[in-house]
Design a protein around this motif. Sequence first.
Motif, PDB file in Angstrom:
ATOM      1  N   GLY A   1       0.859  -1.474  -0.066  1.00 25.97           N
ATOM      2  CA  GLY A   1       0.008  -0.401  -0.439  1.00 25.97           C
ATOM      3  C   GLY A   1       0.930   1.190  -0.359  1.00 25.97           C
ATOM      4  O   GLY A   1       2.342   0.686   0.020  1.00 25.97           O
ATOM      5  N   LEU A   2       0.133   2.302  -0.205  1.00 27.28           N
ATOM      6  CA  LEU A   2       0.754   3.322   0.083  1.00 27.28           C
ATOM      7  C   LEU A   2       1.282   3.932   1.450  1.00 27.28           C
ATOM      8  O   LEU A   2       0.856   4.217   2.378  1.00 27.28           O
ATOM      9  N   GLU A   3       2.841   4.370   1.574  1.00 27.46           N
ATOM     10  CA  GLU A   3       3.009   4.479   3.027  1.00 27.46           C
ATOM     11  C   GLU A   3       3.281   6.203   2.526  1.00 27.46           C
ATOM     12  O   GLU A   3       4.118   6.823   2.023  1.00 27.46           O
ATOM     13  N   PHE A   4       2.072   7.054   3.566  1.00 28.48           N
ATOM     14  CA  PHE A   4       3.086   8.161   3.627  1.00 28.48           C
ATOM     15  C   PHE A   4       4.171   8.611   3.943  1.00 28.48           C
ATOM     16  O   PHE A   4       4.492   8.864   5.417  1.00 28.48           O
ATOM     17  N   LEU A   5       4.781   9.734   3.575  1.00 27.72           N
ATOM     18  CA  LEU A   5       5.752  10.183   3.628  1.00 27.72           C
ATOM     19  C   LEU A   5       6.072  11.706   4.224  1.00 27.72           C
ATOM     20  O   LEU A   5       6.453  12.002   5.570  1.00 27.72           O
ATOM     21  N   ILE A   6       5.475  13.371   3.504  1.00 22.34           N
ATOM     22  CA  ILE A   6       5.568  14.564   3.904  1.00 22.34           C
ATOM     23  C   ILE A   6       4.344  14.971   3.798  1.00 22.34           C
ATOM     24  O   ILE A   6       3.613  14.477   2.746  1.00 22.34           O
ATOM     25  N   TYR A   7       4.122  16.087   4.300  1.00 20.57           N
ATOM     26  CA  TYR A   7       3.140  16.628   3.437  1.00 20.57           C
ATOM     27  C   TYR A   7       3.105  18.570   3.914  1.00 20.57           C
ATOM     28  O   TYR A   7       3.535  18.564   5.085  1.00 20.57           O
ATOM     29  N   PHE A   8       2.853  18.834   2.954  1.00 21.72           N
ATOM     30  CA  PHE A   8       3.328  20.474   3.015  1.00 21.72           C
ATOM     31  C   PHE A   8       1.939  20.960   2.663  1.00 21.72           C
ATOM     32  O   PHE A   8       0.690  20.965   2.015  1.00 21.72           O
ATOM     33  N   GLN A   9       1.758  22.483   3.282  1.00 20.50           N
ATOM     34  CA  GLN A   9       0.710  23.087   3.384  1.00 20.50           C
ATOM     35  C   GLN A   9       0.811  24.393   3.191  1.00 20.50           C
ATOM     36  O   GLN A   9       2.105  25.434   3.578  1.00 20.50           O
ATOM     37  N   GLY A  10       1.254  24.878   1.780  1.00 22.41           N
ATOM     38  CA  GLY A  10       1.801  26.089   1.123  1.00 22.41           C
ATOM     39  C   GLY A  10       3.930  26.308   1.354  1.00 22.41           C
ATOM     40  O   GLY A  10       3.463  25.079   0.525  1.00 22.41           O
ATOM     41  N   ASN A  11       4.241  26.700   2.263  1.00 24.17           N
ATOM     42  CA  ASN A  11       5.400  26.165   1.479  1.00 24.17           C
ATOM     43  C   ASN A  11       6.681  24.991   2.572  1.00 24.17           C
ATOM     44  O   ASN A  11       7.248  25.140   2.866  1.00 24.17           O
ATOM     45  N   SER A  12       5.234  25.153   3.695  1.00 22.13           N
ATOM     46  CA  SER A  12       6.071  24.572   5.153  1.00 22.13           C
ATOM     47  C   SER A  12       5.151  22.978   4.837  1.00 22.13           C
ATOM     48  O   SER A  12       4.304  22.757   4.388  1.00 22.13           O
TER      49      SER A  12
END
Lengths: 115, 111
Positions: free
Chosen positions: A42-53
């Motif tokens: 399955g897909l493994e979450f790595l990182i998320y951005f909101q705008g540039n942060s």
Amino acid sequence: GAGVSQSPSNKVTEKGKDVELRCDPISGHTALYWYRQSLGQGLEFLIYFQGNSAPDKSGLPSDRFSAERTGGSVSTLTIQRTQQEDSAVYLCASSTQTGAKETQYFGPGTRLLVL
Amino acid sequence: RKEVEQDPGPFNVPEGATVAFNCTYSNSASQSFFWYRQDCRKEPKLLMSVYSSGNEDGRFTAQLNRASQYISLLIRDSKLSDSATYLCVVNPTGSARQLTFGSGTQLTVLP
């Protein structure tokens, strides 16, 4: 309109080399996500951005992984000193907001093979 | 225990058949649920959201059972084009920013 695009579509590299993977989200989408999908997994979450942060880096598997986003648009995922276990499809997704019910639209992915 | 578990299949069914997939999730506080579809060597695409009261979209029906913490997807009158991997997706908490994906159930519709 244009969807999420990723480049390169395929990348073969030697163990120990650094790689950069690029994601162009849908225009106007403020949220951007990186996932990893290993063969048959399955897909493994790595990182998320909101705008540039990046409020949530909890999924990055090691300090060899880093990501940045500039101008609220393009994002780059960098893997330093690649290992064979890094071989996977790296998928980027974007959404208009970060609400729990927001639809995420995925790019075609970058298939990374570390020899 | 995985956060989201699915029967990997494969499910091989004839055209026109009805097929159902189940998925269980571990976090009872989960608030959002989805089914995504992923074709071979392609990216996942949203098939449908799953609402508490159950919802239908054409031949597809999704249901949620919060008490038992499972989600189901029913496909009626299956078509060859339904062949794909179906991913059960859960947002563990309402404020989380990432989706948790099951490993997927592979469906092949046979002529």
